[in-house]
Every structure is written in structure tokens, then in C-alpha cells.
Write an enzyme that holds these catalytic residues in place. Structure first.
Site, PDB file in Angstrom:
ATOM      1  N   SER A 269      -1.018 -44.034  76.372  1.00  0.00           N
ATOM      2  CA  SER A 269      -0.754 -42.710  77.202  1.00  0.00           C
ATOM      3  C   SER A 269       0.610 -43.129  78.531  1.00  0.00           C
ATOM      4  CB  SER A 269      -2.100 -42.679  78.399  1.00  0.00           C
ATOM      5  OG  SER A 269      -2.418 -42.123  77.275  1.00  0.00           O
ATOM      6  N   SER A 307      -2.975 -39.583  72.460  1.00  0.00           N
ATOM      7  CA  SER A 307      -2.236 -40.352  73.539  1.00  0.00           C
ATOM      8  C   SER A 307      -2.303 -39.063  74.806  1.00  0.00           C
ATOM      9  CB  SER A 307      -0.812 -40.633  73.524  1.00  0.00           C
ATOM     10  OG  SER A 307       0.267 -40.768  73.916  1.00  0.00           O
ATOM     11  N   ASP A 309       0.218 -37.693  77.747  1.00  0.00           N
ATOM     12  CA  ASP A 309       1.183 -37.317  78.098  1.00  0.00           C
ATOM     13  C   ASP A 309       1.611 -36.467  79.070  1.00  0.00           C
ATOM     14  OD1 ASP A 309       2.601 -39.385  75.818  1.00  0.00           O
ATOM     15  OD2 ASP A 309       1.702 -37.740  74.872  1.00  0.00           O
TER      16      ASP A 309
END
Length: 385
Positions: A269, A307, A309
Site C-alpha cells: 500500500s 494494495s 492506494d
């Protein structure tokens, strides 16, 4: 647990100091998010032996009472596998009334409670009955025994109290102490761009907490593939740790690593905080935040399935003064967009170039080898031979 300096073991230098210049726009004086007038950053790094490696990083839009002097803000999701407290109100009202605090995944609730303590305790807020703490995270569970949730209210309050407008320490510090980027040591990184006067003269600064995967690229050069192969194909694809920076701890009769030490180089991340002194309202700040994702992609980040983001963008011009400022037409946004893209790309590089090797709970993550990186960059003409 004790606070430590990221300069404790290794001499590291920023990307630009080593001749790596990405983009075409000039930087601000510090090349950091604090080049945006009024913005402050503070860290507390929390360590204990080789078990705990985590911390807190606080970004304040200005030095006043942020609840009383809210700033315009917006929030964008690239891939949403993560926790970012307080974002629904930011998006609904287009305002930020809290420091932006970064920490580890399982520390978010404690950090949010501490931010509430800070906001409720500010002079002038004695009768306030609702506050919106904004807290983001990345998972540092390879280097940090994250289930202990090792940060405290004192840590968060100290990071906020210590936030300053000057140079920002980068690398393995604060919320970046235990992070990993592209299989090498990640961390806190920052950069800025200042537009020429003919383009508005505005400053855009970015701070990142890098803990993401993909295949590292620097100004287009395939550094990650050259140093350690690709997790998406090729002869190293079947290796459980195809990234050279990962050193999992082994033990037991078979000498095998713990099952939860297996780290996927595709996943991870990143939190991106974008600040500007341009008088932007929520709509254009959301547009600006989306450009940070382009900076992430230019550096090889892939926003994979696992992830988180996230981008939060704010203007340092308080909402109370925003409507008195000259309104920027949409046509004036393109240079500001470019500034955010370039500053994000460079901030990610700085988070890695300035990070130090850290030994942690499930193993060691080595710092990006700068000499080898520069060799690859010379081969591709990014830096002079």
C-alpha cells in the site's frame, strides 16, 4: 520502546542529490511538502529490539486550530484494500478539520482516538461535540509485530506537537519505519514543485508513506527488473522472495520461515498526501489528487489486488478565506496537475533512497542499493556516466 533517528546506521542521499532528476518543473526551496506555506510535518518513531518497527507521521495544513480554520480537501481511492479513517466526511463536505496522521494498519483506531483528544483539547473547542479524525495506514507487519498495536496516544500527540515547517526527515522514520517498497526498504518521502510565475507561481508538495509493490522504474529505467527480476514473469517468477531486499528470518527443525513471513511483491500500500497553496475547492482538489496516482504509476507502482492506494489533497488556504481568493479557472489546472505527478514520483524515490536497512520481527529488509541503482540509471542515460 524508544524514538530513533533514521540516520542511525547508514549514510543515505536523496534521489536529486545523486543526480536523479525526474520531471521538468523546478522544486521548492526544500523540495519537500513543507515548501507549501504553513504546512507542518512531525514524526515519532517507535522501536523495540528487532520486534517493533513502526511509528506515527502527522501532516498539519497550518499551525492554527484546524477545526476552527478548516481547509478545503478531497480524497481519492486508487485501490481500496486498506483503512483511511475520516474520508467520507472529507468527501461529503470537501473540508479537512484534522491533522492527517499516518501509522500502521492495526494502530488506526488508537491513533484516531488520540487525534480526537488533540482536537477536543484545542483552545476554542471546549464546546465541540463532533470531530472528524483523519488517519491512514499501511501494513508494516513484516518488520513490526503489528498485533501488539504498539503506538500510544502519547506517540500521536508528540508527532502532532513536534510538527514543524522546516526540513522533513525521510526514510525509515515515523510511519515509514517498518514499510517495504518494491521489495526494498520503503518509508516516508517528500518532494515539491514550484510553478514559474507565468504559470501561477503555485507550490505543490507531496508526502508519501511507501509500502507498495510493482516493478520499480526510475525516470523510465527498469531498475527493479535489473536488480532483482520481475514478480510477473521470467526466470525468477517462481521464487517465493524474488526481491533481493527481503531477508526472511528462518528457524525451526526444517529451517523454514514462518508462514506469515511470505510477502507478495505485487501487493502493498501507499498513502499520498498532496498539499498546495493554490486556492482550490473540493472539485479541483479531487482532480489534483488523481494525478498523484499517475506519479505512482510512473515509478512502477501497479495498484494491485492487495494494495491500499490512497490520496488526500488539501489547499493550505482556509475555507474561510477561500472565497476571497482569486478563483482559478479549470484551464489553469494543467501545470498544477503536472507538479503533483512529478512531486509524487520523486517523493516515492526519496522514501527509498533515504531509507535504511531495518531488521524486524519476521526478517530484514535491506535499503535499496544506491550504487547498483545508479549503475542501471547510467546504462539507460538517466544520470551521466
Amino acid at each position: 520502546m524508544a524514538a530513533v533517528s533514521s540516520a542511525e546506521a547508514q549514510e543515505r542521499r536523496s534521489a536529486r542529490d545523486l543526480g536523479v532528476v525526474v520531471g521538468v518543473l523546478p522544486t521548492g526551496p526544500l523540495n519537500q511538502i513543507t515548501d507549501v506555506d504553513g504546512v507542518r510535518v512531525g514524526h515519532v518513531t517507535v522501536t523495540s529490539g528487532d520486534t517493533i518497527n513502526t511509528g506515527v507521521t502527522a501532516v498539519l495544513p497550518h499551525g492554527g486550530n484546524i477545526f476552527q480554520e478548516k481547509v478545503p480537501a478531497a480524497f481519492v481511492v486508487g485501490n481500496g484494500f486498506g483503512k483511511f479513517a475520516g474520508t467520507t466526511q472529507v468527501q461529503e463536505l470537501g473540508e479537512l478539520e484534522s491533522p492527517v496522521v499516518l501509522t500502521c494498519t492495526l494502530c488506526v483506531p488508537r491513533a484516531a482516538d488520540a487525534v480526537m483528544t488533540y482536537l477536543l483539547g484545542l483552545p476554542g473547542n471546549e464546546n465541540v461535540r463532533s470531530v472528524n479524525p483523519v488517519v491512514a495506514e499501511t501494513n508494516d507487519g513484516f518488520l513490526n509485530r503489528i498485533r501488539l498495536r504498539p503506538i500510544t496516544e502519547t506517540d500521536v500527540l508528540a508527532a502532532i506537537a513536534g510538527a514543524d515547517t522546516g526540513p522533513v526527515e525521510q526514510g525509515s522514520v515515523g510511519a515509514g519505519r517498518g514499510t517495504i517498497a518494491f521489495g526494498w526498504k520503503g518509508g516516508i518521502g517528500t518532494a515539491s514543485r514550484r510553478l514559474p510565475e507565468e504559470l501561477g507561481g503555485w507550490t505543490v508538495g507531496v508526502l508519501v508513506q511507501s509500502n507498495h509493490g510493482g516493478v520499480l522504474a526510475i525516470d523510465g529505467a527498469p531498475v527493479g527488473e535489473a536488480l532483482s527480476g520481475s514478480p510477473y514473469g521470467g526466470p525468477r517468477e517462481s521464487a517465493p522472495y524474488p526481491r533481493a531486499g527481503m531477508r526472511p528470518r528462518t528457524g525451526g527443525a526444517a529451517g523454514a520461515e514462518p508462514a506469515d513471513a511470505r510477502w507478495s511483491p505485487q501487493d502493498g500500500s501507499i498513502i499520498m498526501v498532496v498539499a498546495t497553496d493554490a486556492p482550490l475547492e473540493h472539485r479541483n482538489l479531487e482532480r489534483l489528487a488523481r494525478r498523484a496516482l499517475l506519479g505512482l504509476g510512473r515509478g512502477g507502482g501497479s495498484m494491485s489486488n492487495g494494495s491500499g492506494d490512497y490520496v488526500i489533497a488539501f489547499s493550505s488556504v482556509p475555507v474561510s478565506r477561500l472565497w476571497d481568493a482569486p478563483r482559478l479557472p479549470n484551464a489553469a489546472m494543467s501545470p498544477i496537475f503536472q507538479a503533483a505527478i512529478e512531486a509524487t514520483e520523486e517523493a516515492i524515490l526519496n522514501s527509498m533512497f533515504l531509507a535504511t536497512t531495518v531488521e524486524g520481527d519476521l526478517g530484514t529488509v535491506e535499503a535499496l542499493p544506491l550504487d547498483a541503482t545508479l549503475d542501471v540509471l547510467r546504462q539507460h542515460g538517466v544520470v551521466p556516466r
